[in-house]
Design a protein around this motif. Structure first.
Motif, mmCIF file in Angstrom:
data_model
loop_
_atom_site.group_PDB
_atom_site.id
_atom_site.type_symbol
_atom_site.label_atom_id
_atom_site.label_comp_id
_atom_site.label_asym_id
_atom_site.label_seq_id
_atom_site.Cartn_x
_atom_site.Cartn_y
_atom_site.Cartn_z
ATOM 1 N N ALA A 55 57.684 14.827 42.618
ATOM 2 C CA ALA A 55 56.481 15.240 41.880
ATOM 3 C C ALA A 55 56.494 16.743 41.624
ATOM 4 N N GLN A 56 56.900 17.515 42.619
ATOM 5 C CA GLN A 56 56.953 18.970 42.432
ATOM 6 C C GLN A 56 58.041 19.359 41.439
ATOM 7 N N MET A 57 59.172 18.700 41.487
ATOM 8 C CA MET A 57 60.237 18.984 40.523
ATOM 9 C C MET A 57 59.808 18.596 39.109
ATOM 10 N N ALA A 58 59.064 17.496 38.981
ATOM 11 C CA ALA A 58 58.558 17.091 37.670
ATOM 12 C C ALA A 58 57.560 18.127 37.144
ATOM 13 N N THR A 59 56.747 18.653 38.032
ATOM 14 C CA THR A 59 55.807 19.704 37.644
ATOM 15 C C THR A 59 56.564 20.941 37.187
ATOM 16 N N PHE A 60 57.599 21.304 37.915
ATOM 17 C CA PHE A 60 58.419 22.453 37.540
ATOM 18 C C PHE A 60 59.066 22.230 36.178
ATOM 19 N N SER A 61 59.595 21.034 35.959
ATOM 20 C CA SER A 61 60.234 20.700 34.685
ATOM 21 C C SER A 61 59.217 20.776 33.537
ATOM 22 N N SER A 62 58.016 20.276 33.775
ATOM 23 C CA SER A 62 56.957 20.331 32.759
ATOM 24 C C SER A 62 56.592 21.768 32.437
ATOM 25 N N LEU A 63 56.496 22.591 33.476
ATOM 26 C CA LEU A 63 56.182 24.007 33.285
ATOM 27 C C LEU A 63 57.247 24.689 32.437
ATOM 28 N N GLU A 64 58.499 24.395 32.715
ATOM 29 C CA GLU A 64 59.588 24.999 31.956
ATOM 30 C C GLU A 64 59.550 24.556 30.491
ATOM 31 N N GLN A 65 59.283 23.280 30.261
ATOM 32 C CA GLN A 65 59.217 22.766 28.888
ATOM 33 C C GLN A 65 58.038 23.376 28.130
ATOM 34 N N MET A 66 56.900 23.546 28.800
ATOM 35 C CA MET A 66 55.741 24.174 28.146
ATOM 36 C C MET A 66 56.047 25.627 27.794
ATOM 37 N N THR A 67 56.751 26.320 28.678
ATOM 38 C CA THR A 67 57.134 27.709 28.402
ATOM 39 C C THR A 67 58.053 27.776 27.191
ATOM 40 N N ASN A 68 59.033 26.876 27.128
ATOM 41 C CA ASN A 68 59.949 26.844 25.982
ATOM 42 C C ASN A 68 59.210 26.496 24.696
ATOM 43 N N MET A 69 58.270 25.558 24.769
ATOM 44 C CA MET A 69 57.507 25.178 23.586
ATOM 45 C C MET A 69 56.640 26.337 23.105
ATOM 46 N N ASN A 70 56.062 27.079 24.038
ATOM 47 C CA ASN A 70 55.245 28.232 23.688
ATOM 48 C C ASN A 70 56.077 29.279 22.949
ATOM 49 N N LYS A 71 57.286 29.541 23.440
ATOM 50 C CA LYS A 71 58.175 30.500 22.775
ATOM 51 C C LYS A 71 58.528 30.025 21.371
ATOM 52 N N SER A 72 58.789 28.730 21.227
ATOM 53 C CA SER A 72 59.127 28.174 19.914
ATOM 54 C C SER A 72 57.953 28.288 18.949
ATOM 55 N N LEU A 73 56.749 28.015 19.441
ATOM 56 C CA LEU A 73 55.566 28.118 18.585
ATOM 57 C C LEU A 73 55.307 29.565 18.158
ATOM 58 N N GLU A 74 55.494 30.500 19.067
ATOM 59 C CA GLU A 74 55.315 31.912 18.719
ATOM 60 C C GLU A 74 56.302 32.321 17.638
ATOM 61 N N SER A 75 57.538 31.893 17.772
ATOM 62 C CA SER A 75 58.558 32.194 16.771
ATOM 63 C C SER A 75 58.202 31.560 15.428
ATOM 64 N N PHE A 76 57.728 30.324 15.469
ATOM 65 C CA PHE A 76 57.335 29.619 14.247
ATOM 66 C C PHE A 76 56.178 30.341 13.554
ATOM 67 N N LEU A 77 55.185 30.792 14.315
ATOM 68 C CA LEU A 77 54.044 31.488 13.735
ATOM 69 C C LEU A 77 54.450 32.815 13.107
ATOM 70 N N LYS A 78 55.370 33.529 13.729
ATOM 71 C CA LYS A 78 55.850 34.788 13.148
ATOM 72 C C LYS A 78 56.562 34.523 11.825
ATOM 73 N N THR A 79 57.357 33.473 11.779
ATOM 74 C CA THR A 79 58.051 33.109 10.550
ATOM 75 C C THR A 79 57.050 32.725 9.470
ATOM 76 N N LEU A 80 56.012 31.993 9.858
ATOM 77 C CA LEU A 80 54.976 31.580 8.907
ATOM 78 C C LEU A 80 54.249 32.791 8.336
ATOM 79 N N GLU A 81 53.937 33.771 9.203
ATOM 80 C CA GLU A 81 53.270 34.986 8.737
ATOM 81 C C GLU A 81 54.141 35.729 7.722
ATOM 82 N N LYS A 82 55.443 35.815 7.991
ATOM 83 C CA LYS A 82 56.350 36.484 7.061
ATOM 84 C C LYS A 82 56.406 35.742 5.733
ATOM 85 N N ASN A 83 56.429 34.401 5.795
ATOM 86 C CA ASN A 83 56.449 33.613 4.564
ATOM 87 C C ASN A 83 55.159 33.796 3.778
#
Length: 140
Positions: A55-83
């Motif tokens: 359960a703790q490892m699954a929580t850690f994995s979820s946290l890592e995936q949310m962090t990666n998704m957040n970085k991807s969304l930030e990058s996407f929003l910056k690209t959208l602003e430039k467009n």
């Protein structure tokens, strides 16, 4: 002799003297450190159960995936602003119509376009007026 309390012992003085280090936000590295410390200091007679560890490892994995998704969304929003800025630049030199403070329609040419705090601003050729896209009622 009067009984006085030294002001350095007051709670407000102690709180002001405290030094703050690090941040108040726990990240994936902090979570992993806590997990490793827990594993190293567990009771040998009552070790961490498999299901708890998973359960703790699954929580850690979820946290890592949310962090990666957040970085991807930030990058996407910056690209959208430039467009959006590139799309808005097509209005430079065009005549637009907008409503002034009294509700009257005015026209002016777009002199430049800028991005400020996530909003696209259109500067008009009068040198003092800037509009957001929602204020433009007509493009010629």
């Amino acid at each position: 002799m009067t009984n006085t309390i030294d002001p350095s012992y007051l709670l407000s003085s102690i709180q002001n003297d405290r030094k703050t280090t690090g941040s108040n936000v726990l990240g994936k590295d902090d979570f992993l450190k806590i997990l490793m410390t827990q594993l190293q200091n567990q009771d040998p007679m009552n070790p961490l159960q498999d299901k708890d560890f998973i359960a703790q490892m699954a929580t850690f994995s979820s946290l890592e995936q949310m962090t990666n998704m957040n970085k991807s969304l930030e990058s996407f929003l910056k690209t959208l602003e430039k467009n959006n800025l590139q799309d808005a630049s097509m209005l430079i030199g065009k005549t637009i119509a907008y409503l002034d403070d009294q509700g009257g329609e005015k026209t002016a040419k777009v002199k430049s376009v800028s991005l400020k705090e996530g909003q696209t601003l259109y500067q008009l050729d009068d040198g003092k007026t800037s509009l957001v896209a929602g204020e433009i009622i007509k493009i010629e």
